[in-house]
Design a protein around this motif. Structure first.
Motif, mmCIF file in Angstrom:
data_model
loop_
_atom_site.group_PDB
_atom_site.id
_atom_site.type_symbol
_atom_site.label_atom_id
_atom_site.label_comp_id
_atom_site.label_asym_id
_atom_site.label_seq_id
_atom_site.Cartn_x
_atom_site.Cartn_y
_atom_site.Cartn_z
ATOM 1 N N TYR A 117 0.820 -1.207 0.000
ATOM 2 C CA TYR A 117 0.000 0.000 0.000
ATOM 3 C C TYR A 117 0.859 1.264 0.000
ATOM 4 C CZ TYR A 117 -3.569 -3.354 1.441
ATOM 5 O OH TYR A 117 -4.412 -4.439 1.516
ATOM 6 N N GLY A 118 2.031 1.181 -0.589
ATOM 7 C CA GLY A 118 2.887 2.346 -0.716
ATOM 8 C C GLY A 118 3.325 2.946 0.610
ATOM 9 N N GLY A 119 3.426 2.122 1.645
ATOM 10 C CA GLY A 119 3.840 2.619 2.945
ATOM 11 C C GLY A 119 2.698 3.190 3.773
ATOM 12 N N ARG A 120 1.481 3.143 3.242
ATOM 13 C CA ARG A 120 0.309 3.559 4.020
ATOM 14 C C ARG A 120 -0.135 2.401 4.916
ATOM 15 N NH1 ARG A 120 0.617 8.919 3.540
ATOM 16 N NH2 ARG A 120 0.710 9.545 1.345
ATOM 17 N N CYS A 121 -0.930 2.734 5.916
ATOM 18 C CA CYS A 121 -1.335 1.706 6.875
ATOM 19 C C CYS A 121 -2.786 1.265 6.689
ATOM 20 C CB CYS A 121 -1.109 2.195 8.300
ATOM 21 S SG CYS A 121 0.635 2.341 8.737
ATOM 22 N N ALA A 122 -3.220 1.179 5.426
ATOM 23 C CA ALA A 122 -4.567 0.662 5.180
ATOM 24 C C ALA A 122 -4.664 -0.784 5.655
ATOM 25 C CB ALA A 122 -4.876 0.744 3.686
ATOM 26 N N PHE A 123 -5.781 -1.126 6.248
ATOM 27 C CA PHE A 123 -6.057 -2.513 6.652
ATOM 28 C C PHE A 123 -4.938 -3.078 7.516
ATOM 29 C CE2 PHE A 123 -9.450 -2.079 3.810
ATOM 30 C CZ PHE A 123 -8.976 -1.658 2.576
ATOM 31 N N TRP A 124 -4.450 -2.309 8.462
ATOM 32 C CA TRP A 124 -3.282 -2.723 9.237
ATOM 33 C C TRP A 124 -3.617 -3.626 10.409
ATOM 34 C CZ3 TRP A 124 -2.839 -1.416 14.417
ATOM 35 C CH2 TRP A 124 -3.757 -0.451 14.888
ATOM 36 N N ARG A 125 -4.854 -3.562 10.872
ATOM 37 C CA ARG A 125 -5.149 -4.129 12.190
ATOM 38 C C ARG A 125 -4.876 -5.615 12.324
ATOM 39 N NH1 ARG A 125 -7.872 -0.421 15.347
ATOM 40 N NH2 ARG A 125 -8.654 1.360 14.192
ATOM 41 N N SER A 126 -5.100 -6.372 11.260
ATOM 42 C CA SER A 126 -4.920 -7.825 11.386
ATOM 43 C C SER A 126 -3.442 -8.201 11.443
ATOM 44 C CB SER A 126 -5.584 -8.534 10.212
ATOM 45 O OG SER A 126 -4.856 -8.285 9.018
ATOM 46 N N GLY A 127 -2.612 -7.364 10.855
ATOM 47 C CA GLY A 127 -1.187 -7.672 10.810
ATOM 48 C C GLY A 127 -0.827 -8.729 9.787
ATOM 49 N N ASP A 128 -1.824 -9.207 9.036
ATOM 50 C CA ASP A 128 -1.597 -10.370 8.172
ATOM 51 C C ASP A 128 -0.570 -10.128 7.076
ATOM 52 O OD1 ASP A 128 -5.020 -11.655 8.257
ATOM 53 O OD2 ASP A 128 -3.344 -11.827 9.658
ATOM 54 N N ASP A 129 -0.483 -8.894 6.556
ATOM 55 C CA ASP A 129 0.462 -8.698 5.450
ATOM 56 C C ASP A 129 1.676 -7.878 5.847
ATOM 57 O OD1 ASP A 129 -1.554 -6.217 3.623
ATOM 58 O OD2 ASP A 129 -0.968 -6.404 5.715
ATOM 59 N N PHE A 130 2.007 -7.911 7.133
ATOM 60 C CA PHE A 130 3.259 -7.300 7.569
ATOM 61 C C PHE A 130 4.389 -8.288 7.308
ATOM 62 C CE2 PHE A 130 2.590 -3.254 9.791
ATOM 63 C CZ PHE A 130 1.212 -3.158 9.647
ATOM 64 N N THR A 131 5.445 -7.770 6.718
ATOM 65 C CA THR A 131 6.534 -8.620 6.243
ATOM 66 C C THR A 131 7.535 -8.961 7.345
ATOM 67 O OG1 THR A 131 6.349 -7.477 4.120
ATOM 68 C CG2 THR A 131 8.308 -8.850 4.468
ATOM 69 N N TYR A 132 7.864 -7.965 8.139
ATOM 70 C CA TYR A 132 8.923 -8.135 9.132
ATOM 71 C C TYR A 132 8.347 -7.988 10.541
ATOM 72 C CZ TYR A 132 11.563 -7.147 4.913
ATOM 73 O OH TYR A 132 12.056 -7.175 3.629
ATOM 74 N N TRP A 133 8.829 -8.848 11.440
ATOM 75 C CA TRP A 133 8.356 -8.874 12.818
ATOM 76 C C TRP A 133 9.540 -8.965 13.776
ATOM 77 C CZ3 TRP A 133 3.223 -8.629 14.374
ATOM 78 C CH2 TRP A 133 2.268 -8.696 13.343
ATOM 79 N N GLY A 134 9.383 -8.301 14.914
ATOM 80 C CA GLY A 134 10.359 -8.461 15.978
ATOM 81 C C GLY A 134 10.056 -9.689 16.811
ATOM 82 N N GLN A 135 10.886 -9.927 17.805
ATOM 83 C CA GLN A 135 10.743 -11.117 18.635
ATOM 84 C C GLN A 135 9.774 -10.910 19.801
ATOM 85 O OE1 GLN A 135 13.107 -8.918 19.065
ATOM 86 N NE2 GLN A 135 13.153 -8.633 21.296
ATOM 87 N N GLY A 136 9.434 -9.674 20.058
ATOM 88 C CA GLY A 136 8.470 -9.371 21.106
ATOM 89 C C GLY A 136 9.110 -8.946 22.414
ATOM 90 N N THR A 137 8.366 -8.162 23.168
ATOM 91 C CA THR A 137 8.774 -7.752 24.515
ATOM 92 C C THR A 137 7.542 -7.839 25.418
ATOM 93 O OG1 THR A 137 9.905 -6.035 25.816
ATOM 94 C CG2 THR A 137 8.408 -5.274 24.098
#
Length: 127
Positions: free
Chosen positions: A101-121
Protein backbone atom coordinates in the motif's frame (compact mmCIF):
# COMPACT_ATOMS: atom_id res chain seq x y z
CA UNK A 1 18.53 -8.81 6.16
CA UNK A 2 15.88 -6.79 7.96
CA UNK A 3 15.75 -7.15 11.72
CA UNK A 4 13.42 -5.54 14.24
CA UNK A 5 14.36 -5.66 17.91
CA UNK A 6 11.93 -4.56 20.60
CA UNK A 7 12.89 -3.40 24.07
CA UNK A 8 11.37 -1.56 27.01
CA UNK A 9 8.89 -4.09 28.28
CA UNK A 10 8.57 -4.96 31.94
CA UNK A 11 6.29 -5.15 34.91
CA UNK A 12 4.39 -2.13 36.14
CA UNK A 13 1.44 -1.40 38.35
CA UNK A 14 -1.86 -0.25 36.90
CA UNK A 15 -1.77 3.44 36.15
CA UNK A 16 1.93 3.37 35.37
CA UNK A 17 3.81 3.98 32.13
CA UNK A 18 6.23 2.17 29.87
CA UNK A 19 7.95 3.14 26.64
CA UNK A 20 8.61 0.44 24.08
CA UNK A 21 11.25 0.81 21.39
CA UNK A 22 11.75 -1.09 18.15
CA UNK A 23 15.14 -0.69 16.52
CA UNK A 24 15.44 -1.61 12.86
CA UNK A 25 18.48 -2.73 10.95
CA UNK A 26 18.99 -3.79 7.35
CA UNK A 27 16.57 -1.22 5.99
CA UNK A 28 15.30 2.28 6.61
CA UNK A 29 11.87 2.62 8.16
CA UNK A 30 10.93 5.87 6.49
CA UNK A 31 9.12 4.15 3.61
CA UNK A 32 7.25 1.60 5.75
CA UNK A 33 3.97 1.32 7.54
CA UNK A 34 5.03 0.38 11.09
CA UNK A 35 2.76 -1.21 13.63
CA UNK A 36 2.62 -2.38 17.22
CA UNK A 37 0.68 -5.55 17.91
CA UNK A 38 0.05 -7.54 21.05
CA UNK A 39 -0.98 -11.02 21.97
CA UNK A 40 -1.78 -12.61 25.29
CA UNK A 41 -2.21 -16.34 25.96
CA UNK A 42 -5.40 -17.73 24.52
CA UNK A 43 -6.22 -14.55 22.62
CA UNK A 44 -5.93 -13.47 19.02
CA UNK A 45 -3.21 -11.06 18.02
CA UNK A 46 -4.54 -7.52 17.92
CA UNK A 47 -3.32 -4.34 16.35
CA UNK A 48 -2.53 -1.63 18.88
CA UNK A 49 -1.23 1.29 16.82
CA UNK A 50 0.26 2.06 13.44
CA UNK A 51 2.16 4.89 11.80
CA UNK A 52 2.61 5.29 8.07
CA UNK A 53 5.53 6.58 6.08
CA UNK A 54 4.31 10.16 6.38
CA UNK A 55 3.60 9.98 10.10
CA UNK A 56 -0.17 9.50 10.03
CA UNK A 57 -1.21 7.42 13.03
CA UNK A 58 -4.02 5.00 13.86
CA UNK A 59 -4.99 3.44 17.16
CA UNK A 60 -7.17 0.69 18.44
CA UNK A 61 -10.05 2.10 20.47
CA UNK A 62 -8.83 0.30 23.58
CA UNK A 63 -5.62 2.36 23.70
CA UNK A 64 -6.57 5.64 22.07
CA UNK A 65 -5.80 8.52 24.41
CA UNK A 66 -3.41 6.41 26.51
CA UNK A 67 -0.82 5.17 24.00
CA UNK A 68 1.22 7.20 21.53
CA UNK A 69 3.06 5.74 18.56
CA UNK A 70 5.96 7.64 17.06
CA UNK A 71 9.10 7.07 15.06
CA UNK A 72 12.51 8.61 14.63
CA UNK A 73 13.63 8.07 11.06
CA UNK A 74 17.13 9.30 11.83
CA UNK A 75 17.51 6.64 14.52
CA UNK A 76 15.53 4.08 12.51
CA UNK A 77 13.47 3.42 15.63
CA UNK A 78 9.78 3.04 16.37
CA UNK A 79 8.30 3.85 19.78
CA UNK A 80 5.17 3.18 21.76
CA UNK A 81 4.59 5.37 24.80
CA UNK A 82 2.08 3.65 27.04
CA UNK A 83 0.45 5.65 29.83
CA UNK A 84 -2.32 4.85 32.31
CA UNK A 85 -1.68 1.17 31.83
CA UNK A 86 -4.38 -1.31 32.73
CA UNK A 87 -4.24 -4.98 33.64
CA UNK A 88 -5.84 -5.81 30.31
CA UNK A 89 -2.82 -4.31 28.51
CA UNK A 90 -0.77 -7.28 29.72
CA UNK A 91 0.58 -9.07 26.63
CA UNK A 92 3.59 -9.75 24.47
CA UNK A 93 4.10 -6.68 22.28
CA UNK A 94 5.52 -6.95 18.78
CA UNK A 95 6.57 -4.36 16.25
CA UNK A 96 6.14 -5.05 12.56
CA UNK A 97 6.80 -3.39 9.21
CA UNK A 98 5.47 -3.58 5.68
CA UNK A 99 5.78 -1.64 2.42
CA UNK A 100 2.55 -2.73 0.78
CA UNK A 101 0.00 0.00 0.00
CA UNK A 102 2.89 2.35 -0.72
CA UNK A 103 3.84 2.62 2.95
CA UNK A 104 0.31 3.56 4.02
CA UNK A 105 -1.34 1.71 6.88
CA UNK A 106 -4.57 0.66 5.18
CA UNK A 107 -6.06 -2.51 6.65
CA UNK A 108 -3.28 -2.72 9.24
CA UNK A 109 -5.15 -4.13 12.19
CA UNK A 110 -4.92 -7.83 11.39
CA UNK A 111 -1.19 -7.67 10.81
CA UNK A 112 -1.60 -10.37 8.17
CA UNK A 113 0.46 -8.70 5.45
CA UNK A 114 3.26 -7.30 7.57
CA UNK A 115 6.53 -8.62 6.24
CA UNK A 116 8.92 -8.14 9.13
CA UNK A 117 8.36 -8.87 12.82
CA UNK A 118 10.36 -8.46 15.98
CA UNK A 119 10.74 -11.12 18.64
CA UNK A 120 8.47 -9.37 21.11
CA UNK A 121 8.77 -7.75 24.51
CA UNK A 122 6.59 -8.69 27.48
CA UNK A 123 4.44 -6.11 29.24
CA UNK A 124 2.84 -7.12 32.52
CA UNK A 125 0.48 -4.78 34.35
CA UNK A 126 -0.60 -5.70 37.85
CA UNK A 127 -3.81 -4.35 39.32
Amino acid sequence: QVQLVESGGGSVQAGGSLRLSCAASGTTLSSYCMGWFRQSPGKEREGVAAIDKDGSVSYDDSVRGRFTISKDNAKNTLYLQMNRLKAEDTAMYYCAARRTYGGRCAFWRSGDDFTYWGQGTQVTVSS
